[in-house]
Every structure is written in C-alpha cells, then in structure tokens.
Design an enzyme around this catalytic site. Structure first.
Site, PDB file in Angstrom:
ATOM      1  N   LYS A  49       4.436   2.141  -2.211  1.00 26.41           N
ATOM      2  CA  LYS A  49       4.945   3.347  -2.862  1.00 26.41           C
ATOM      3  C   LYS A  49       6.358   3.637  -2.344  1.00 26.41           C
ATOM      4  O   LYS A  49       7.266   4.016  -3.096  1.00 26.41           O
ATOM      5  CB  LYS A  49       4.033   4.538  -2.571  1.00 26.41           C
ATOM      6  CG  LYS A  49       2.552   4.331  -2.828  1.00 26.41           C
ATOM      7  CD  LYS A  49       1.753   5.575  -2.480  1.00 26.41           C
ATOM      8  CE  LYS A  49       0.321   5.303  -2.065  1.00 26.41           C
ATOM      9  NZ  LYS A  49      -0.495   4.579  -3.015  1.00 26.41           N
TER      10      LYS A  49
ATOM     11  N   HIS B  90      -7.287  -5.943  -0.486  1.00 19.96           N
ATOM     12  CA  HIS B  90      -6.077  -5.142  -0.269  1.00 19.96           C
ATOM     13  C   HIS B  90      -5.356  -5.659   0.975  1.00 19.96           C
ATOM     14  O   HIS B  90      -5.723  -5.351   2.104  1.00 19.96           O
ATOM     15  CB  HIS B  90      -6.511  -3.684  -0.079  1.00 19.96           C
ATOM     16  CG  HIS B  90      -5.407  -2.695   0.005  1.00 19.96           C
ATOM     17  ND1 HIS B  90      -4.691  -2.263  -1.093  1.00 19.96           N
ATOM     18  CD2 HIS B  90      -4.903  -2.001   1.069  1.00 19.96           C
ATOM     19  CE1 HIS B  90      -3.808  -1.356  -0.720  1.00 19.96           C
ATOM     20  NE2 HIS B  90      -3.898  -1.188   0.587  1.00 19.96           N
TER      21      HIS B  90
ATOM     22  N   TRP C 237      -9.632   0.064  -6.008  1.00 22.96           N
ATOM     23  CA  TRP C 237      -9.140   1.381  -5.592  1.00 22.96           C
ATOM     24  C   TRP C 237      -7.699   1.591  -6.037  1.00 22.96           C
ATOM     25  O   TRP C 237      -7.292   2.694  -6.394  1.00 22.96           O
ATOM     26  CB  TRP C 237      -9.281   1.481  -4.072  1.00 22.96           C
ATOM     27  CG  TRP C 237      -9.015   2.811  -3.454  1.00 22.96           C
ATOM     28  CD1 TRP C 237      -8.013   3.103  -2.562  1.00 22.96           C
ATOM     29  CD2 TRP C 237      -9.762   4.022  -3.612  1.00 22.96           C
ATOM     30  NE1 TRP C 237      -8.095   4.418  -2.161  1.00 22.96           N
ATOM     31  CE2 TRP C 237      -9.170   5.008  -2.794  1.00 22.96           C
ATOM     32  CE3 TRP C 237     -10.883   4.361  -4.370  1.00 22.96           C
ATOM     33  CZ2 TRP C 237      -9.642   6.308  -2.709  1.00 22.96           C
ATOM     34  CZ3 TRP C 237     -11.359   5.661  -4.280  1.00 22.96           C
ATOM     35  CH2 TRP C 237     -10.750   6.609  -3.464  1.00 22.96           C
TER      36      TRP C 237
ATOM     37  N   SER D 248       0.835  -1.195   0.000  1.00 23.48           N
ATOM     38  CA  SER D 248       0.000   0.000   0.000  1.00 23.48           C
ATOM     39  C   SER D 248       0.878   1.258   0.000  1.00 23.48           C
ATOM     40  O   SER D 248       1.746   1.396  -0.866  1.00 23.48           O
ATOM     41  CB  SER D 248      -0.950  -0.042   1.208  1.00 23.48           C
ATOM     42  OG  SER D 248      -1.981   0.906   1.071  1.00 23.48           O
TER      43      SER D 248
END
Length: 417
Positions: free
Chosen positions: A260, A397, A347, A256
C-alpha cells in the site's frame, strides 16, 4: 481488555491464508456498487487536471496529505564495504535525519550496488524486520528500534535479537537482484514510525507536528502509510546523489501494508519510474467496493493509524468513497506498474487486485501504452501485461523468488526501451 498489537498482527497474517466466518469469499456475493469514473479525455488533460484531482481525493479520503515544510533531509554515509556478499557488491549505510526536526531519530538506509555496474538502476523499499533481517551478512548493525513481537522471528520484548538476523532475507534475494545488475536500497519502516496505534508519538508524525505527541489527527491529515511513503521519497533524495546509482531509474516496491505504501509513494513521487505492489490488498491494489476478503471496516478497526481518519467513514459504505483502487493504480500512468497476488491470499482479494489494473489500463491507452492486455484474470503463475503487469502466484501471502523474477524481468524490459 485491549488486545496486544502483536496478536492483532499475527491474526491478520493468519487470516491471509484462512477463511474467516462472516467474511465474504464468494464471487457471487461481491459488491455491485459502480466504480468511480476516471473521466478520461486526453493524455494532456489527465496529466494537467484529472490526475491532480484524483491525487487530492486520495489525500482527503484515504492516506492524508503529507505536510509541507517538513525541512531538508541530511544524509550521512556511516559505513562503506566494497567487498560485500563475497565481492559481488558495495554496501553502504546512510543515516537520514531532519536537522530542523531533532525529535525524529532518523532512519538508517542500507544500499547494495553491484560492483560490475557503473551506475545501477535501483529497487527501493521498506522492510518489516530491519536491515539486519534483510541481509545475511553478520556485520550488519542490529536495529535497536521497536518491533512487533514474534517468536518465529525471535523478536523479544519488542526488540530484535541476534537470532533475528537474515529472517527476512527470502523476501529480499540480494544476490539474485545484484547479479541482474540492479541495486537495492532499503530501511526499516519502524525507523520512520513504529507500527502500532501510538507509534506515531515516537515517530516522524509527532516530530513534525506543532502539537507533537498531543496531536489529535483530523480528517485529511496523514496516517502511518503517508509517513512511510515520505520515507521512501527521502531515500530517493539520497539516491539522486550517489554516483553508484542510476537515479533516473528507481523502482519502488512493497509487500502487504508496505505494498500500500509503495503505491502511495509512487503516486506522489514520479521519480519512481516503476511502481510495484506485492499482495497489497484492501487499502492498496484491491477494489474496496468488492467487499471480498479484508474490507474497509475490518482494516480501519484493526489499523486505524495507517490512514487518515476520513477513511473509516467508508466502513460498510464503500459507495460513498469518491475513489477506488483502479484510480490509485492509474496515478502511476504513464509509468509502468506491476501488481502481484498470491493464490492462497484470498484475504487480499486477488481478483480485486487484477481488476484494479484492468480498469486503470484505459488511462495508459491515453498515452498510447498497453495495460494488462487481457479481459479475464489469468491462470495461476501466468504473468500478463505490458505497462500494467500482473500475476497471481502459487502460494501464500509472501514475497518469493518467483515474484522477484517477474519484477526484474519487468524492469529490465521497460528500462531497456
């Protein structure tokens, strides 16, 4: 009235599974702006010219530049347990500090190395819940740092409780990893900077800024993702010194927002020989120009502290941004990189994550290496790729044993070459 941060974060997690009115989930309506040109020529020119240009573009427009002259880190091994996890591993705690920047409290790294391997390759990543949440061992010290409120994880008044122990262990299957001959090094990301709008005032960024907690962040200056990525590189610094770790074989991994972070850490620090992004989405592996699921406008409104201030100027104006995610993936070349999505995680834009790997693959071809190797996003639970790995896993997720199986196989395959 200002919305409490923990509610914003909880809403963000829920939106990873639930369609949101006004957010595009229709492939027929994705953005059509052309991607920035990678400007491919030769491997040598990529390495010497184009890669540094793209790295600077990400500094200027997305994550900000890591300041120079922060100072040399100090490493202190505070505890060692040679019979951890029933004798499977040796566990160490290492406190990393900056003697020249005493305002930063430092971070506590937890390192597990398999006892049957002389010098193990190592997965390096940050956790959301702290070392005590990653491990199920009851003698792991409980973090005392600020944490996000969570009834599910028993975090009360922004602090961990005894009931938080092991709550993140499903995302870090230590025994599985260690039995495959790999080490694991992790630290709580909040040790570096607490994850809220004013968290930087108590974290690394204020400690290394001349203006301290009075700093006004300018375009091109680093955000929290940059600080967290800096922390990953300091863990790598320590691992280079530990004889139980093969410092030549380090894989940086994140999920998540920390996915990044792993991508940005891997882009800046080539000691990470493998880069792994798990469900990193917007601001990570997903192409921003698609405007599918979370967008630049949404993420910079909810979490502006993650990025350099410049990034919010591309909200609703992705065409003006000189970079996109395929260029971030390409910064890993020619090192292997793995991108993972989850089937219910619209998402994070699963297809956008795949496409970034696909469009980065021509850079790998410059080095004579194969990228994802397919033109279309593969079926669910069907891993593809060689030097650019990709899968879209059944489920939500999260990080699961399925994900880790692919990462372990990927690392074993590449590091056996």
């Amino acid at each position: 009235m200002r919305t409490p941060l923990f509610l914003l974060l909880a809403a963000s997690a829920a939106l990873a599974q639930t369609p949101r009115p006004g957010v595009n989930y229709d492939e027929a309506k994705v953005g059509s702006d052309p991607l920035p040109d990678l400007k491919l020529t030769t491997a040598e020119e990529w390495t010497q010219k184009r890669r540094p240009e793209i790295l600077k573009l990400f500094e200027d427009n997305v994550y900000g530049k890591t300041p120079a002259g922060i100072g040399a880190p100090k490493f202190e091994v505070t505890a060692t347990k040679t019979d951890a996890l029933g004798g499977l591993a040796t566990r160490k705690f290492i406190h990393i500090s900056l003697p020249d920047r005493p305002a930063w409290p430092g971070m506590d790294v937890m390192l597990y190395t398999p006892n049957n391997v002389k010098a193990a390759p190592c997965f390096v990543g940050l956790s959301f819940g702290g070392n005590h949440a990653v491990s199920t061992e009851p003698d792991v010290p409980l973090s005392t740092r600020w944490m996000r409120e969570s009834k599910e994880k028993n975090i009360v008044e922004h602090h961990a409780t005894e009931a938080t122990r092991g709550t993140e262990s499903s995302r870090w299957p230590l025994e599985m990893i260690l039995k495959r001959g790999f080490a694991v090094a992790t630290a709580y990301y909040g040790d570096i900077e607490p994850d809220h709008a004013d968290g930087w005032k108590e974290g690394l960024r204020a400690a290394v800024s001349k203006e301290g907690a009075n700093t006004v962040w300018k375009d091109g200056e680093w955000g929290a993702i940059g600080a967290w990525a800096w922390g990953l590189s300091r863990i790598a610094d320590y691992l280079q010194t530990d004889p139980q770790v093969d410092g030549r074989h380090l894989a940086v991994i994140g999920h998540s927002r920390l996915g990044k972070t792993s991508l940005w850490a891997g882009a800046q620090d080539e000691r990470f020989g493998i880069v792994i992004s798990n469900d990193s989405g917007e601001g990570g592996a997903a192409l921003m120009r698609r405007d599918f699921g979370e967008t630049t406008a949404i993420i910079t409104k909810a979490f502006p502290h993650w990025f350099t201030p410049t990034y919010k100027s591309f909200a609703g104006n992705a065409a003006a941004c000189p970079v996109d995610a395929h260029m971030l993936i390409a910064l890993a070349a020619p090192r292997p990189i793995y991108i993972a999505s989850a089937g219910e995680d619209h998402w994070a834009d699963q297809k956008g994550e795949f496409l970034s790997g696909k469009f980065a693959s021509p850079v790998y071809a410059l080095f004579g290496k194969k990228g994802v190797g397919v033109e279309e996003q593969p079926a669910i639970d069907t891993p593809v790729g060689d030097f650019v790995g990709y899968h879209n896993r059944t489920g939500k997720h999260d990080v699961t044993d399925y994900d880790w199986t692919q990462y372990l196989n990927f690392a074993a395959r590449h590091w056996a070459k």
